[in-house]
Design an enzyme around this catalytic site. Structure first.
Site, PDB file in Angstrom:
ATOM      1  N   SER A 112       0.836  -1.198   0.000  1.00 56.25           N
ATOM      2  CA  SER A 112       0.000   0.000   0.000  1.00 56.25           C
ATOM      3  C   SER A 112       0.873   1.251   0.000  1.00 56.25           C
ATOM      4  O   SER A 112       1.791   1.384   0.803  1.00 56.25           O
ATOM      5  CB  SER A 112      -0.901  -0.006   1.245  1.00 56.25           C
ATOM      6  OG  SER A 112      -1.690   1.153   1.277  1.00 56.25           O
ATOM      7  N   GLY A 113       0.582   2.178  -0.915  1.00 56.95           N
ATOM      8  CA  GLY A 113       1.351   3.415  -1.007  1.00 56.95           C
ATOM      9  C   GLY A 113       2.489   3.356  -2.002  1.00 56.95           C
ATOM     10  O   GLY A 113       3.195   4.344  -2.197  1.00 56.95           O
ATOM     11  N   THR A 167      -2.164   1.878  -7.999  1.00 55.48           N
ATOM     12  CA  THR A 167      -3.339   2.454  -8.668  1.00 55.48           C
ATOM     13  C   THR A 167      -2.910   3.458  -9.734  1.00 55.48           C
ATOM     14  O   THR A 167      -3.444   3.479 -10.847  1.00 55.48           O
ATOM     15  CB  THR A 167      -4.261   3.129  -7.638  1.00 55.48           C
ATOM     16  OG1 THR A 167      -4.669   2.153  -6.670  1.00 55.48           O
ATOM     17  CG2 THR A 167      -5.491   3.717  -8.307  1.00 55.48           C
ATOM     18  N   ASN A 210      -0.873   5.424   2.956  1.00 56.29           N
ATOM     19  CA  ASN A 210      -1.276   5.945   1.650  1.00 56.29           C
ATOM     20  C   ASN A 210      -2.592   6.699   1.799  1.00 56.29           C
ATOM     21  O   ASN A 210      -3.527   6.196   2.415  1.00 56.29           O
ATOM     22  CB  ASN A 210      -1.447   4.762   0.667  1.00 56.29           C
ATOM     23  CG  ASN A 210      -1.739   5.215  -0.749  1.00 56.29           C
ATOM     24  OD1 ASN A 210      -1.741   6.409  -1.027  1.00 56.29           O
ATOM     25  ND2 ASN A 210      -1.994   4.274  -1.625  1.00 56.29           N
ATOM     26  N   SER A 229      -5.436   4.631  -0.684  1.00 53.40           N
ATOM     27  CA  SER A 229      -5.081   3.216  -0.722  1.00 53.40           C
ATOM     28  C   SER A 229      -6.257   2.385  -1.237  1.00 53.40           C
ATOM     29  O   SER A 229      -7.386   2.519  -0.766  1.00 53.40           O
ATOM     30  CB  SER A 229      -4.691   2.739   0.682  1.00 53.40           C
ATOM     31  OG  SER A 229      -4.455   1.354   0.681  1.00 53.40           O
ATOM     32  N   SER A 230      -5.989   1.525  -2.220  1.00 51.46           N
ATOM     33  CA  SER A 230      -7.026   0.607  -2.708  1.00 51.46           C
ATOM     34  C   SER A 230      -7.235  -0.478  -1.666  1.00 51.46           C
ATOM     35  O   SER A 230      -6.300  -1.197  -1.328  1.00 51.46           O
ATOM     36  CB  SER A 230      -6.594  -0.033  -4.038  1.00 51.46           C
ATOM     37  OG  SER A 230      -6.434   0.931  -5.033  1.00 51.46           O
ATOM     38  N   GLY A 268      -0.144  -5.944  -2.495  1.00 54.83           N
ATOM     39  CA  GLY A 268       1.159  -6.589  -2.457  1.00 54.83           C
ATOM     40  C   GLY A 268       1.281  -7.409  -1.181  1.00 54.83           C
ATOM     41  O   GLY A 268       0.366  -7.477  -0.351  1.00 54.83           O
ATOM     42  N   GLU A 277       1.980  -8.394   2.468  1.00 54.82           N
ATOM     43  CA  GLU A 277       1.819  -7.568   3.666  1.00 54.82           C
ATOM     44  C   GLU A 277       2.421  -8.266   4.885  1.00 54.82           C
ATOM     45  O   GLU A 277       2.097  -9.420   5.184  1.00 54.82           O
ATOM     46  CB  GLU A 277       0.338  -7.250   3.917  1.00 54.82           C
ATOM     47  CG  GLU A 277      -0.249  -6.325   2.854  1.00 54.82           C
ATOM     48  CD  GLU A 277      -1.638  -5.815   3.222  1.00 54.82           C
ATOM     49  OE1 GLU A 277      -2.237  -6.354   4.170  1.00 54.82           O
ATOM     50  OE2 GLU A 277      -2.115  -4.869   2.561  1.00 54.82           O
TER      51      GLU A 277
END
Length: 990
Positions: free
Chosen positions: A107-108, A112, A157, A160-161, A389, A391
């Site tokens: 994330s970040g 996206t 982020n 973040s998605s 991704g 984690e």
């Protein structure tokens, strides 16, 4: 030949990690840092793109950059995401290979944004047209909608998605987009009811409260104050750089473009408002006669419950009962039990999570209906996968477990497809293939997904087992079944080596993933896997009058009661991942690995430890090793020869034979060891990066020598050019000086003679004094005539002895003003005057009509044939005759009938004025002579040569008021010679 560039030119660090020498984790990180510090955020590993998030705007995504990378070889320019997008699109369009672009990273890291860049590039380079542009716009505008409902601000982020997205973009045979299909994976619906500290709920809640109009909020029974809603965290409600109000307007506009109807948008907003209202409902215990507590809605929350029921069209009493009772059905029996307060809160939150997640799935389905391809024919497909991704947090739970399982599967397919691609290229190029040793993570995938004793299977088995089941009983089962597995660790397992491992708590288990070890806390695994929503709540939702609610809860239909337990979250995700993997294996893969440089979301900061951690769990070093196991670098023969041909006298500057033979001559001349390279069918393969860098070093030295030679030649040419210019200038200046000096010498001679001479009675009068000479010149300056070249006036001379000088000065002045007048002529005006001059030579003092034509400008194309739609057929005929340049067009009279007279460079044409039908077309060489009278009339006769093709029809007698211009144009066009007997114009070579 066009000069090619290469990623080896002006390289900062190493543009392709396959060429990194030496290859260690430290050198890998240092190369990334070096490039990041110079704003080079993209680096290759072969055909894989590493993307570093710059956390700021860079001028590398402009329309000019799109054109720069369009239709270019992948390694031709410096690394860029556009190069990968272009390679994938061209393979799909030209070779009919379905593509997939896999974007991974934590994330970040910029996943996206990377997917948006890929889609925007493809949209920019594919075809144009009203329907194509509409499809492109719908595909692009689906992003803001899904981001609003599926993205949230996290500590890592701001956008973040919180779901995985896979989009298949479909193209027709020309490579134009015709539609798409979106699949979503694992929305983080637990965020709806609870957010970690420093994070927000999904964007849409804040956007709705900030950007909706007062009238809309009144209809939705909402207030702009975030603090009035329990489901919205307040410590991070406002985010710097996020304009929720503006984003809401963007989302509304995007929904309209995608194809949502206004009533559908209103229904969606009503459900979002209902979720906010649902979070405000609180419960209190109420004692019953049997001694059990029953939950009841608190009095203060009665208004929130009422407003929510009004939004959804549900009777308040039905929903209140569903929060107080739970009905369990088993075959023909129904048992109703009361819910205590904690169970009621669980039911409320479960309803909120299901309501929102099902709304999100409906949005995806609705978008798919709008963007799907209309035709049923097979289409080419490009898939874009934007998913979580790997984690590794301090506290990892069920969500991290299945996310990391998905990444294990992606890593497995990545290694398989990369090796398969390498092997296929070796076979295609006739290079011997050697097996490559690598870590195969299939054993970890089997530990998680095995249908018999995999962790997911045991979790489902424990959820379905009757009796008391808890997270701890699930861990006990794992300790029994997986104890001997080399990648599973637990304190309570039979494996004694972990009994004293204090880094491993009793309520946790640890899996050694390909990216490293991850510690999972089992608390919550059972509840999150069950994902249970009480049937009473489903049935209450189905009774709603809201048309969208009925679609979201079909299982609530009493007529379709299904006693079968719904599939668990783990089972559904495993099935989705399996479908995704099968889909990806049918396509050609392209990889983008996104890396986050720091945790502060700040530009120009590179944190070594964080990047090192991501490099490990993305498996980037493993990727480089697989790519370097055979030949590190390969290049087609033509660009290889073009790049290094200056290193060999036989290939420089041009090689005349086949390119492969040229490369063989080049390598032999450079005495490169045969073990360091191999010749394929279309490429040369170089084993060691050191060999490539040695070639580059020699090329750089050769280019410096060539540059010095070019500089020497250029400087010599420049100096000689300057010298010749000075020489020509000196000749011109000298000529003008001699011309003007003669008058000066004459004046000086008279002046000197006057000074030394003595007057006598027999001598002529003495010359004037110097004062009189000065007065003459000043008077001449004052009385100079106009600058018109036809002006004939000139001041009178005051003294006879100045007669010669006076005449010379008049001639000089006249030549000078003529030159000044001519210098103002444009090429167009000069041509007009040349025509007028030619008319004068032909007609002056010979034709009575001539004087009246002098003041009339020659227009040429009087009928404007090319612009007048009336003469469209005539214009098409001229094009067919290759006579597209019209010199002259006018209406003439032939034997009392009006005709169109056209003159081109090769022919003259007579055509009907009304229909445009050609009556005669005569080549100019067939014209023998032209005759006109000397009177004031417009008649002229065109006489044809005997024996010519047009002579059978006889000569032409025509009349026009533009006679002078017609004859002049004919003379200029036909290079005619003039005879003055009755003004006959003989068109011949004489």
């Amino acid at each position: 030949m066009e000069v090619k560039t290469s990623l080896l030119d002006n390289m900062i660090g190493v543009g392709d990690m396959v060429l990194l020498e030496p290859l260690t984790e430290d050198s890998f990180i240092e190369n990334l840092r070096n490039r990041f510090d110079h704003n080079e955020i993209y680096t290759y590993i072969g055909s894989v793109v590493i993307s570093m998030n710059p956390y700021r705007s860079l001028p590398i995504f402009t329309p000019e950059k799109v054109e720069e990378y369009r239709n270019r070889n992948f390694y031709e320019l410096s690394p860029h995401i556009y190069a990968l997008a272009d390679e994938a699109y061209r393979s799909l369009r030209d070779q009919d290979k379905d593509q997939c672009i896999l974007i991974t990273g934590e994330s970040g890291a910029g996943k996206t944004e990377a997917s948006k860049l890929v889609m925007s590039y493809v949209a920019a380079v594919c075809g144009k047209g009203q329907e194509v542009n509409k499809v492109k716009e719908q595909l692009l505008q689906s992003n803001p909608v899904l981001e609003a409902f599926g993205n949230a601000k996290t500590v890592r982020n701001d956008n973040s998605s919180r779901f995985g997205k896979y989009m298949d973009i479909e193209f027709d045979f020309k490579g134009d987009p015709v539609g798409g299909v979106i699949s979503n994976y694992l929305l983080e619906k637990s965020r709806v009811v609870k957010q970690p500290r420093g994070e927000r709920n999904f964007h849409i809640f804040y956007q709705l409260l900030s950007g909706a109009s007062d009238d809309t909020l009144r209809k939705l029974k909402l207030d702009r104050d975030f603090s009035k809603y329990n489901y919205l965290s307040l410590d991070s409600a406002n985010v710097n750089g996020l304009d929720d109000a503006a984003n809401f307007r963007t989302v509304r506009n995007a929904m309209q473009i995608v194809g949502f109807m206004e009533d559908e948008v209103q229904s969606v907003l009503e459900l979002v408002a209902a979720v906010l209202k649902l979070g405000n409902i609180e419960f209190k215990p109420e004692s019953r006669s049997n001694g059990y507590d029953e939950s009841r809605v608190k009095d203060k929350n009665g208004e929130d419950l009422k407003e929510m029921c009004e939004l959804l069209g549900i009777e308040q009493s039905v929903l209140e009962r569903a929060f107080s009772y739970r009905t369990v059905e088993a075959k023909l029996e129904k048992v109703s039990t009361t819910l205590n307060v904690s169970q009621a809160y669980y039911a409320r939150d479960a309803l909120a999570k299901n309501l929102y997640s099902r709304l999100f799935s409906w949005l995806v389905t609705r978008i798919n209906e709008s963007i799907k391809a209309q035709s049923k024919t097979r289409h080419k497909v490009m898939g874009v996968l934007d998913i979580y991704g790997f984690e590794i947090f301090e506290d990892n739970s069920f969500e991290q477990f299945i996310i990391n399982y998905c990444n294990e599967k992606l890593q497995q397919i990545f290694i398989e497809l990369t090796l398969r691609e390498e092997q296929e290229e070796y076979i295609r190029e006739d290079i011997e293939w050697t097996n490559i040793e690598y870590f195969n993570n299939a054993v970890i995938c089997d530990l998680i997904e095995n249908n018999q004793n995999g962790i997911l299977a045991m979790l489902d088995e424990e959820c379905l087992r009757p009796g008391t089941v808890t997270d701890i009983t699930f861990l006990d089962k794992l300790n029994t079944v997986c104890a001997e597995h080399q990648h599973f660790e637990s304190r309570l397992s039979k494996n004694s080596k972990f009994l004293t491992d204090h880094s491993l708590p009793h309520s946790c288990f640890r899996i050694q993933h390909y990216a490293g070890k991850v510690l999972y806390r089992v608390e919550g695994f059972m509840d999150k896997n069950n994902d249970l929503l009480y049937r009473d709540l489903s049935q209450a939702m189905y009774k709603a009058n809201h048309k969208l609610i009925k679609q979201l809860f079909p299982e609530g239909n009493p007529a379709k009661v299904n006693l079968k337990r719904p599939p668990t979250a783990g089972f559904q995700f495993k099935h989705s991942v399996g479908t995704l993997m099968r889909n990806l294996q049918t396509k050609n893969p392209n990889y983008i690995r996104c890396v986050k440089p720091n945790d502060k979301k700040a530009p120009r900061i590179f944190t070594d430890s964080l990047v090192r951690h991501q490099v490990a769990y993305l498996g980037l070093m493993e990727n480089v090793r697989v790519r370097r196991a055979g030949y590190a670098y390969r290049q087609a023969y033509e660009p290889c020869l073009e790049r290094y041909k200056m290193l060999c006298k036989q290939t420089w500057p041009h090689w005349k034979g086949p390119t492969r033979e040229g490369v063989e001559v080049l390598m032999a001349d450079l005495q490169v060891s045969t073990e360091e390279f191999a010749y394929g069918n279309s490429k040369i393969f170089i084993r060691n990066p050191r060999t490539l860098f040695s070639l580059e070093e020699k090329r750089r030295g050769c280019l410096e020598n060539l540059a010095a030679l070019i500089q020497k030649i250029y400087r010599g040419w420049k100096c000689r050019t300057h010298f010749l210019l000075l020489k020509r200038s000196q000749v011109v200046v000298a000529a003008w000086y001699r011309r003007y000096a003669s008058a000066t010498i004459m004046v000086q001679s008279y002046s000197r003679g006057w000074k030394v001479g003595r007057p006598c009675s027999r001598c002529p009068p003495p010359p004037p004094s110097c004062f009189q000479m000065q007065k003459y010149f000043l008077g001449l300056k004052r009385d100079l005539p106009s600058m018109s070249p036809i002006g004939g006036s000139w001041p009178t001379r005051p003294y006879r002895f100045l007669d010669t000088a006076h005449t010379e000065l008049r001639s000089i002045f006249h030549h000078w003003r003529c030159k000044k007048y001519r210098s103002r002529f444009t090429d167009e005006r000069k041509a007009v005057f040349e025509e007028k001059l030619q008319a004068s030579e032909i007609f002056k003092d010979k034709k009575a009509l001539y004087p009246s034509s002098v003041g009339q400008p020659f227009r040429g194309d009087y009928l404007e044939i090319s612009k007048n739609p009336k003469y469209q057929k005539l214009k098409e005929l001229l094009l067919a005759l290759m006579q597209n340049e019209i010199v002259f067009s006018v209406v003439v009279v032939a034997q009392g009938t009006a005709r169109i007279f056209l003159l081109t460079k090769n022919n003259f044409v007579l055509a009907d004025q009304k229909t445009g039908q050609v009556k005669a077309s005569v080549p100019l060489p067939d014209l023998a002579s032209i005759s006109v009278s000397t009177q004031n009339d417009g008649f002229f006769a065109l006489k044809l040569k005997e024996g010519s093709a047009g002579a059978t029809k006889g000569d032409f007698l025509l009349s026009s008021e533009h006679l002078i211009e017609i004859i002049t144009k004919l003379r200029r066009t036909g290079a005619t010679a003039v005879n003055h007997n009755h003004l006959d114009i003989d068109i011949s070579d004489e």
